[in-house]
Design an enzyme around this catalytic site. Structure first.
Site, PDB file in Angstrom:
ATOM      1  N   GLU A 106      -6.374   7.133  -0.735  1.00 22.31           N
ATOM      2  CA  GLU A 106      -6.264   5.921   0.093  1.00 22.31           C
ATOM      3  C   GLU A 106      -6.917   4.735  -0.607  1.00 22.31           C
ATOM      4  O   GLU A 106      -6.366   3.629  -0.624  1.00 22.31           O
ATOM      5  CB  GLU A 106      -6.901   6.151   1.468  1.00 22.31           C
ATOM      6  CG  GLU A 106      -6.098   7.059   2.388  1.00 22.31           C
ATOM      7  CD  GLU A 106      -4.704   6.528   2.665  1.00 22.31           C
ATOM      8  OE1 GLU A 106      -4.541   5.314   2.901  1.00 22.31           O
ATOM      9  OE2 GLU A 106      -3.756   7.345   2.614  1.00 22.31           O
TER      10      GLU A 106
ATOM     11  N   HIS B 292       0.841  -1.204   0.000  1.00 28.91           N
ATOM     12  CA  HIS B 292       0.000   0.000   0.000  1.00 28.91           C
ATOM     13  C   HIS B 292       0.875   1.252   0.000  1.00 28.91           C
ATOM     14  O   HIS B 292       0.611   2.203  -0.751  1.00 28.91           O
ATOM     15  CB  HIS B 292      -0.909  -0.022   1.234  1.00 28.91           C
ATOM     16  CG  HIS B 292      -1.640   1.257   1.490  1.00 28.91           C
ATOM     17  ND1 HIS B 292      -2.961   1.458   1.136  1.00 28.91           N
ATOM     18  CD2 HIS B 292      -1.240   2.420   2.082  1.00 28.91           C
ATOM     19  CE1 HIS B 292      -3.334   2.680   1.480  1.00 28.91           C
ATOM     20  NE2 HIS B 292      -2.310   3.277   2.063  1.00 28.91           N
ATOM     21  N   GLU B 293       1.907   1.270   0.828  1.00 28.79           N
ATOM     22  CA  GLU B 293       2.773   2.447   0.898  1.00 28.79           C
ATOM     23  C   GLU B 293       3.549   2.643  -0.401  1.00 28.79           C
ATOM     24  O   GLU B 293       3.735   3.775  -0.863  1.00 28.79           O
ATOM     25  CB  GLU B 293       3.725   2.332   2.094  1.00 28.79           C
ATOM     26  CG  GLU B 293       3.042   2.258   3.446  1.00 28.79           C
ATOM     27  CD  GLU B 293       2.041   3.387   3.675  1.00 28.79           C
ATOM     28  OE1 GLU B 293       2.241   4.486   3.115  1.00 28.79           O
ATOM     29  OE2 GLU B 293       1.063   3.180   4.405  1.00 28.79           O
TER      30      GLU B 293
ATOM     31  N   HIS C 260       1.382   4.369  -2.907  1.00 27.42           N
ATOM     32  CA  HIS C 260       1.354   5.825  -2.754  1.00 27.42           C
ATOM     33  C   HIS C 260       2.523   6.462  -3.499  1.00 27.42           C
ATOM     34  O   HIS C 260       2.373   7.505  -4.156  1.00 27.42           O
ATOM     35  CB  HIS C 260       1.437   6.212  -1.271  1.00 27.42           C
ATOM     36  CG  HIS C 260       0.114   6.224  -0.577  1.00 27.42           C
ATOM     37  ND1 HIS C 260      -0.982   6.925  -1.048  1.00 27.42           N
ATOM     38  CD2 HIS C 260      -0.283   5.647   0.598  1.00 27.42           C
ATOM     39  CE1 HIS C 260      -1.998   6.769  -0.205  1.00 27.42           C
ATOM     40  NE2 HIS C 260      -1.602   5.997   0.786  1.00 27.42           N
TER      41      HIS C 260
END
Length: 299
Positions: free
Chosen positions: A198, A130-131, A134
């Site tokens: 998100e 997930h990071e 980003h």
């Protein structure tokens, strides 16, 4: 859909900025505020990664000092076709993580000791994917642009008291309303953009690690712990809360209207739906890099 929503929200932020400038009745104050806001946010953009990492006392690790964690991130970065980011650990018991950096070539990911200790390897893979999403999505750039407009709008609203046209409809009361409502509207749009990013990072992160349910389980576990474990550095620096995968601030102290994160239940539901439609045979695995000389799994 995530990109389209972000574009619409950024257009709304731009329109709001131009609208406030028009209400002030001139370009002078608008241009001064914009130049100052752009300058402040440009400085923040080039230095925000260092500043945020310092705020949270993050320490950089490598394959020697945190072999399993480092190699996990390396495998995920390879899955995503990205450069290897710098890897950090934050010494706090609350499980959480964030990414920072102006682009994939100058990125960093950070996980707390609580995250490394309380999650399984699969759940940790979901979080770090997930990071990395980003970073790959250039979300830092997007949020910097929206912060520039939000800051400029706030400055314009403050300038309204000194440079505004008192003869316009509403007079002093219209000026006061502008000072209050314009920054409020800007904050709401900025937070809506953050929530949209998100969802997009969840989707792409699930693709990077190949298992949406790994991330779904991690989100549920992190939220449960975050509600009862303090993150002192985050509480001292609430402006960084939007960077974390789950809001590190205690939910009861903040209005949901101004939340920078979507509801965890909604995120989990989206990931579960994604998992149901993803054939198992197409799911990548996280490569395991052969160890060199381990000194404990997490450092």
């Amino acid at each position: 859909m995530g990109y389209a929503k972000t574009a619409i929200l950024m257009a709304a932020m731009t329109a709001l900025f131009l609208g406030v400038g028009a209400l002030l009745g001139g370009r002078g104050g608008m241009m001064i505020a914009l130049v100052i806001a752009v300058g402040m946010n440009a400085f923040s953009y080039w230095n925000s990664d260092k500043a945020v990492l310092r705020m949270h006392n993050a320490r950089q690790v490598d394959e020697r000092t945190a072999p399993e964690y480092y190699r996990l991130v390396a495998g995920l970065a390879a899955n995503a076709g990205m450069p290897m980011p710098r890897v950090f650990i934050i010494d706090t018991d609350q499980p959480n993580a964030f990414a920072t950096g102006r682009n994939p070539e100058n990125a960093a990911v950070a996980a707390t000791t609580g995250l490394l200790q309380r999650l399984t390897r699969e759940e940790l893979a979901g979080v770090m994917a997930h990071e990395l999403a980003h970073v790959k999505n250039h979300d830092t750039l997007i949020m910097t642009i929206t912060a520039t407009f939000a800051g400029a709008i706030s400055m314009l609203a403050n300038f309204a008291m000194f440079f505004g046209n008192r003869d316009r409809p509403g007079g002093i009361f219209g000026t006061l309303a502008l000072m209050i409502l314009a920054p409020l509207a800007a904050a709401l749009v900025q937070m809506a953009i953050s929530r949209s990013r998100e969802y997009e990072a969840d989707r792409m992160g699930a693709e990077i690690c190949g298992h949406p349910l790994w991330l779904a389980g991690a989100l549920q576990k992190i939220e449960a712990f975050a509600l009862r474990i303090d993150n002192p550095a985050a509480e001292r620096n609430p402006a960084t809360a939007h960077m974390f995968i789950i809001n590190p601030l205690h939910a009861f102290a903040h209005d949901k209207l101004f939340s920078t994160h979507p509801k965890t239940a909604n995120r989990v539901a989206a990931l579960q739906a994604m998992a149901a439609g993803m054939p198992v045979a197409t799911r990548p695995s996280v490569p395991r890099v052969p160890p060199t000389k381990p000194r404990g799994p997490w450092g």
